[in-house]
Design a protein around this motif. Sequence first.
Motif, PDB file in Angstrom:
ATOM      1  N   TYR A  70       0.861  -1.183   0.000  1.00 50.89           N
ATOM      2  CA  TYR A  70       0.000   0.000   0.000  1.00 50.89           C
ATOM      3  C   TYR A  70       0.894   1.229   0.000  1.00 50.89           C
ATOM      4  N   SER A  71       0.435   2.293  -0.659  1.00 50.44           N
ATOM      5  CA  SER A  71       1.203   3.523  -0.692  1.00 50.44           C
ATOM      6  C   SER A  71       0.277   4.712  -0.424  1.00 50.44           C
ATOM      7  N   ASN A  72       0.556   5.437   0.645  1.00 47.49           N
ATOM      8  CA  ASN A  72      -0.211   6.639   1.008  1.00 47.49           C
ATOM      9  C   ASN A  72      -1.717   6.377   1.045  1.00 47.49           C
ATOM     10  N   GLU A  73      -2.095   5.242   1.619  1.00 50.54           N
ATOM     11  CA  GLU A  73      -3.490   4.804   1.674  1.00 50.54           C
ATOM     12  C   GLU A  73      -4.233   5.555   2.782  1.00 50.54           C
ATOM     13  N   ALA A 112       2.066  18.288   3.087  1.00 52.83           N
ATOM     14  CA  ALA A 112       1.311  19.293   2.336  1.00 52.83           C
ATOM     15  C   ALA A 112       1.926  19.544   0.971  1.00 52.83           C
ATOM     16  N   THR A 113       3.206  19.282   0.822  1.00 49.13           N
ATOM     17  CA  THR A 113       3.871  19.600  -0.442  1.00 49.13           C
ATOM     18  C   THR A 113       3.872  18.445  -1.432  1.00 49.13           C
ATOM     19  N   SER A 114       3.957  17.193  -0.956  1.00 56.59           N
ATOM     20  CA  SER A 114       4.101  16.074  -1.894  1.00 56.59           C
ATOM     21  C   SER A 114       2.926  15.108  -1.897  1.00 56.59           C
ATOM     22  N   ASN A 115       1.947  15.294  -1.011  1.00 59.68           N
ATOM     23  CA  ASN A 115       0.797  14.397  -0.882  1.00 59.68           C
ATOM     24  C   ASN A 115       1.234  12.948  -0.661  1.00 59.68           C
ATOM     25  N   GLY A 118       5.115  12.071   5.105  1.00 61.99           N
ATOM     26  CA  GLY A 118       6.344  12.815   5.348  1.00 61.99           C
ATOM     27  C   GLY A 118       6.086  14.044   6.189  1.00 61.99           C
ATOM     28  N   LEU A 119       7.154  14.642   6.647  1.00 63.77           N
ATOM     29  CA  LEU A 119       7.065  15.816   7.505  1.00 63.77           C
ATOM     30  C   LEU A 119       7.467  17.053   6.725  1.00 63.77           C
ATOM     31  N   ASN A 120       6.731  18.119   6.934  1.00 65.44           N
ATOM     32  CA  ASN A 120       7.186  19.420   6.465  1.00 65.44           C
ATOM     33  C   ASN A 120       6.786  20.440   7.526  1.00 65.44           C
ATOM     34  N   PRO A 121       7.534  21.517   7.672  1.00 64.06           N
ATOM     35  CA  PRO A 121       7.340  22.418   8.807  1.00 64.06           C
ATOM     36  C   PRO A 121       6.094  23.294   8.752  1.00 64.06           C
ATOM     37  N   SER A 122       5.277  23.178   7.735  1.00 68.86           N
ATOM     38  CA  SER A 122       4.118  24.056   7.649  1.00 68.86           C
ATOM     39  C   SER A 122       2.900  23.527   8.400  1.00 68.86           C
TER      40      SER A 122
END
Length: 192
Positions: A70-73, A112-115, A118-122
């Motif tokens: 599964y990927s990003n399910e 939020a950036t790659s859907n 993962g972590l992003n600071p926003s």
Amino acid sequence: MTRFSRFLTMSITAAASVVIAASPVLAAESTYDLNFSFTGFNGVNPVTATIPFSTVTGEVQITFDPSLAYSNEQTGILLDSLNLPFDRPLAFTYAPAQGAFLAQLFVGGLSATSNSLGLNPSANNFYLQINDFGGANVAFLSYVNSSSVSTFNNASAPQLSVTVVPEPEEGAMLAASLWFIGWKAWRRRKAQ
């Protein structure tokens, strides 16, 4: 061997055959209840940030077939509790064991950036990684706190319990089979 014992043996064999034949269909998809508690966060970025949560606890239920990838399910996953602020859509990625590679499960919010996970600071987000899923369950957790724009990584041994939740159909099938066998035995005894 009496007629009743033959009947009982045949009934038990038939019921067992039905349960065994249906098991791959029912057991293909399983529900896992993940309870976790992590402490000992380090790897603070930036180094001057203070750790807002020294202990992170939570519970997640995930339903999936452990033989499939599964990927990003986003379906089949439920966040029961988490003591972190969390702003992103919840998802999981799973890779079954293949050859020398152990099964891996990743749980967290979509970036939020790659859907993708993962972590992003926003945004307030977390990322739980479990290596050797279904075996040793070696786990790590990272989280991002958007108020301080900081990332915190777990380095100590976590408390993690993975429980397979029994499917209701399995219990119902077993109960129905046992009831039928008992009813047939009672009916045969009453007829004698």
